[in-house]
Design a protein around this motif. Structure first.
Motif, PDB file in Angstrom:
ATOM      1  N   ALA A 138       0.924  -1.120  -0.075  1.00 38.40           N
ATOM      2  CA  ALA A 138      -0.136  -0.042   0.051  1.00 38.40           C
ATOM      3  C   ALA A 138       0.785   1.240  -0.228  1.00 38.40           C
ATOM      4  O   ALA A 138       2.022   1.212   0.441  1.00 38.40           O
ATOM      5  CB  ALA A 138      -0.828   0.011   1.255  1.00 38.40           C
ATOM      6  N   LEU A 139       0.265   2.428  -0.389  1.00 39.69           N
ATOM      7  CA  LEU A 139       1.038   3.733  -0.374  1.00 39.69           C
ATOM      8  C   LEU A 139       0.300   4.568   0.812  1.00 39.69           C
ATOM      9  O   LEU A 139      -0.774   4.563   0.830  1.00 39.69           O
ATOM     10  CB  LEU A 139       0.957   4.211  -1.579  1.00 39.69           C
ATOM     11  N   VAL A 140       1.408   5.191   1.555  1.00 41.90           N
ATOM     12  CA  VAL A 140       0.900   6.128   2.877  1.00 41.90           C
ATOM     13  C   VAL A 140       1.755   7.373   2.500  1.00 41.90           C
ATOM     14  O   VAL A 140       3.007   7.322   2.340  1.00 41.90           O
ATOM     15  CB  VAL A 140       1.223   5.419   4.025  1.00 41.90           C
ATOM     16  N   ARG A 141       0.938   8.504   2.933  1.00 42.02           N
ATOM     17  CA  ARG A 141       1.633   9.755   3.302  1.00 42.02           C
ATOM     18  C   ARG A 141       1.224  10.483   4.209  1.00 42.02           C
ATOM     19  O   ARG A 141       0.225   9.688   4.749  1.00 42.02           O
ATOM     20  CB  ARG A 141       1.309  10.560   1.892  1.00 42.02           C
ATOM     21  N   PHE A 142       1.809  11.296   4.869  1.00 41.04           N
ATOM     22  CA  PHE A 142       1.590  11.961   6.398  1.00 41.04           C
ATOM     23  C   PHE A 142       1.480  13.392   6.069  1.00 41.04           C
ATOM     24  O   PHE A 142       2.407  14.156   5.490  1.00 41.04           O
ATOM     25  CB  PHE A 142       2.692  11.581   7.497  1.00 41.04           C
ATOM     26  N   LEU A 161       9.616   3.930  12.538  1.00 40.88           N
ATOM     27  CA  LEU A 161       9.411   5.383  12.065  1.00 40.88           C
ATOM     28  C   LEU A 161       9.364   5.035  10.622  1.00 40.88           C
ATOM     29  O   LEU A 161      10.174   4.824   9.923  1.00 40.88           O
ATOM     30  CB  LEU A 161      10.568   6.130  12.582  1.00 40.88           C
ATOM     31  N   LEU A 162       8.072   5.915  10.213  1.00 40.17           N
ATOM     32  CA  LEU A 162       8.186   5.968   8.656  1.00 40.17           C
ATOM     33  C   LEU A 162       8.446   7.237   8.172  1.00 40.17           C
ATOM     34  O   LEU A 162       9.152   7.657   7.161  1.00 40.17           O
ATOM     35  CB  LEU A 162       6.619   5.676   8.316  1.00 40.17           C
ATOM     36  N   PHE A 163       7.882   8.346   8.860  1.00 36.00           N
ATOM     37  CA  PHE A 163       8.126   9.855   8.588  1.00 36.00           C
ATOM     38  C   PHE A 163       8.701  10.267   9.874  1.00 36.00           C
ATOM     39  O   PHE A 163       7.874  10.211  11.081  1.00 36.00           O
ATOM     40  CB  PHE A 163       7.044  10.412   8.055  1.00 36.00           C
ATOM     41  N   PHE A 174       4.178   9.992  -0.872  1.00 32.17           N
ATOM     42  CA  PHE A 174       3.502   8.556  -0.767  1.00 32.17           C
ATOM     43  C   PHE A 174       4.841   7.760  -0.642  1.00 32.17           C
ATOM     44  O   PHE A 174       5.850   7.623  -1.516  1.00 32.17           O
ATOM     45  CB  PHE A 174       2.647   8.217  -1.895  1.00 32.17           C
ATOM     46  N   THR A 175       4.592   6.841   0.330  1.00 34.65           N
ATOM     47  CA  THR A 175       5.666   5.866   0.439  1.00 34.65           C
ATOM     48  C   THR A 175       5.207   4.398   0.687  1.00 34.65           C
ATOM     49  O   THR A 175       4.069   4.308   1.339  1.00 34.65           O
ATOM     50  CB  THR A 175       6.454   6.074   1.876  1.00 34.65           C
ATOM     51  N   GLU A 176       5.860   3.395   0.098  1.00 31.14           N
ATOM     52  CA  GLU A 176       5.118   2.139  -0.150  1.00 31.14           C
ATOM     53  C   GLU A 176       5.592   1.311   1.195  1.00 31.14           C
ATOM     54  O   GLU A 176       6.778   1.437   1.760  1.00 31.14           O
ATOM     55  CB  GLU A 176       5.836   1.238  -1.201  1.00 31.14           C
ATOM     56  N   VAL A 177       4.345   0.652   1.719  1.00 26.28           N
ATOM     57  CA  VAL A 177       4.616  -0.301   2.742  1.00 26.28           C
ATOM     58  C   VAL A 177       4.040  -1.614   2.609  1.00 26.28           C
ATOM     59  O   VAL A 177       3.092  -1.635   1.683  1.00 26.28           O
ATOM     60  CB  VAL A 177       4.044   0.443   4.215  1.00 26.28           C
ATOM     61  N   VAL A 211      -2.392   9.800   5.917  1.00 24.53           N
ATOM     62  CA  VAL A 211      -2.774   9.991   7.411  1.00 24.53           C
ATOM     63  C   VAL A 211      -2.555  11.278   7.599  1.00 24.53           C
ATOM     64  O   VAL A 211      -1.423  11.955   7.488  1.00 24.53           O
ATOM     65  CB  VAL A 211      -1.811   9.015   7.937  1.00 24.53           C
ATOM     66  N   ILE A 212      -3.583  11.596   8.405  1.00 22.01           N
ATOM     67  CA  ILE A 212      -3.536  13.124   9.021  1.00 22.01           C
ATOM     68  C   ILE A 212      -3.371  13.324  10.212  1.00 22.01           C
ATOM     69  O   ILE A 212      -4.152  12.620  11.019  1.00 22.01           O
ATOM     70  CB  ILE A 212      -4.843  13.861   8.399  1.00 22.01           C
ATOM     71  N   ALA A 213      -2.285  14.355  10.868  1.00 23.44           N
ATOM     72  CA  ALA A 213      -2.548  14.689  12.404  1.00 23.44           C
ATOM     73  C   ALA A 213      -3.151  15.727  12.373  1.00 23.44           C
ATOM     74  O   ALA A 213      -3.105  17.032  11.598  1.00 23.44           O
ATOM     75  CB  ALA A 213      -1.161  14.872  12.863  1.00 23.44           C
ATOM     76  N   ARG A 214      -4.409  15.927  13.233  1.00 22.20           N
ATOM     77  CA  ARG A 214      -5.162  16.943  13.248  1.00 22.20           C
ATOM     78  C   ARG A 214      -5.817  17.398  14.768  1.00 22.20           C
ATOM     79  O   ARG A 214      -5.437  16.276  15.622  1.00 22.20           O
ATOM     80  CB  ARG A 214      -6.493  16.838  12.492  1.00 22.20           C
ATOM     81  N   GLY A 215      -6.152  18.496  14.851  1.00 25.20           N
ATOM     82  CA  GLY A 215      -6.776  18.818  16.219  1.00 25.20           C
ATOM     83  C   GLY A 215      -5.353  19.480  17.240  1.00 25.20           C
ATOM     84  O   GLY A 215      -4.403  19.601  16.637  1.00 25.20           O
ATOM     85  N   PHE A 216      -6.058  20.070  18.258  1.00 29.06           N
ATOM     86  CA  PHE A 216      -5.294  20.677  19.085  1.00 29.06           C
ATOM     87  C   PHE A 216      -4.305  19.730  20.090  1.00 29.06           C
ATOM     88  O   PHE A 216      -4.883  19.007  20.527  1.00 29.06           O
ATOM     89  CB  PHE A 216      -5.912  21.700  19.854  1.00 29.06           C
TER      90      PHE A 216
END
Length: 235
Positions: A138-142, A161-163, A174-177, A211-216
């Protein structure tokens, strides 16, 4: 990373049939004749943890019938190419909270993120480039969209650790995993303690994910939108 034309062509073929997630219905974005037209493909994500529900306005025309709420993801839709003005208003109001003009290019694929806290609401526009995942991959980005978070490390699986050292408004390639079920985790860059995690995230072979980091990290009084992880399937 080079764009794999087969993937982009496949996206171009299917995106016009996609519906907006979370029950959104869309009105026609542009009217035109039957001659071939030049289009780009654009998704929109609401990542501002203290902004209200939004109207999305393209060249003075609303493009959704329903409000875009915090964490809503509007999947890819066709935009005419060239310089287009995108504005984000408070829902059912005329006041513009953020706007931008962007030159969308033919057959390219973009993600538009509405970001920051309400006082500094803005947009982040990223061109989505992806190769075809190999079998079993699969491909994943952050994308780091927490307005008050420190630089973050993102791991896929225990101690993997991916990123690393991702600042606010940074988006990785995008990075393959390996396709598998993972524990996803965010940590302060260079530190061991986990800030937030998703214990059983399934990454399916052949799929493409953001994949998103969101919020406070420190929620203001009356706000409950703390730091969290959201997984979007782009394909």
């Amino acid at each position: 990373m080079k764009v794999n034309n087969s993937v982009m062509n496949k996206l171009a073929g299917i995106l016009s049939f996609m519906v907006v997630l979370l029950g959104m219905t869309s009105c026609m974005e542009d009217e035109g004749d039957m001659e071939p037209i030049s289009v780009a493909y654009v998704s929109i994500f609401h990542a501002s943890p203290d902004a209200p529900d939004l109207d999305v306005v393209l060249d003075d025309q609303p493009i959704f019938n329903e409000p875009l709420e915090y964490t809503d993801f509007a999947n890819y839709r066709q935009f005419y190419t060239g310089e287009r003005e995108l504005a984000f208003n408070a829902y059912n109001a005329s006041n513009v909270l953020a706007d931008t003009t962007f030159d969308f290019q033919e057959n390219k694929v973009y993600s538009v993120f509405v970001i920051n806290d309400l006082a500094d609401l803005s947009t982040l526009i990223v061109e989505d480039k992806a190769d075809t995942p190999e079998s079993g991959k699969a491909l994943v980005r952050f994308v780091q969209l927490s307005p008050d978070a420190p630089a973050l490390d993102f791991s896929v699986g225990e101690d993997s650790l991916l990123f690393t050292n991702q600042e606010f408004k940074q988006a990785t390639d995008f990075t393959e995993v390996d396709a598998d079920t993972y524990a996803l985790a965010l940590k302060t860059a260079g530190e061991d303690d986990t800030l937030v995690s998703v214990p059983d995230a399934e990454l399916i072979s052949g799929r493409i994910y953001t994949v998103i980091a969101r919020g406070f990290t420190n929620t203001p009084a009356g706000n409950t939108n703390g730091l969290s992880i959201q997984i979007i399937q782009n394909q």
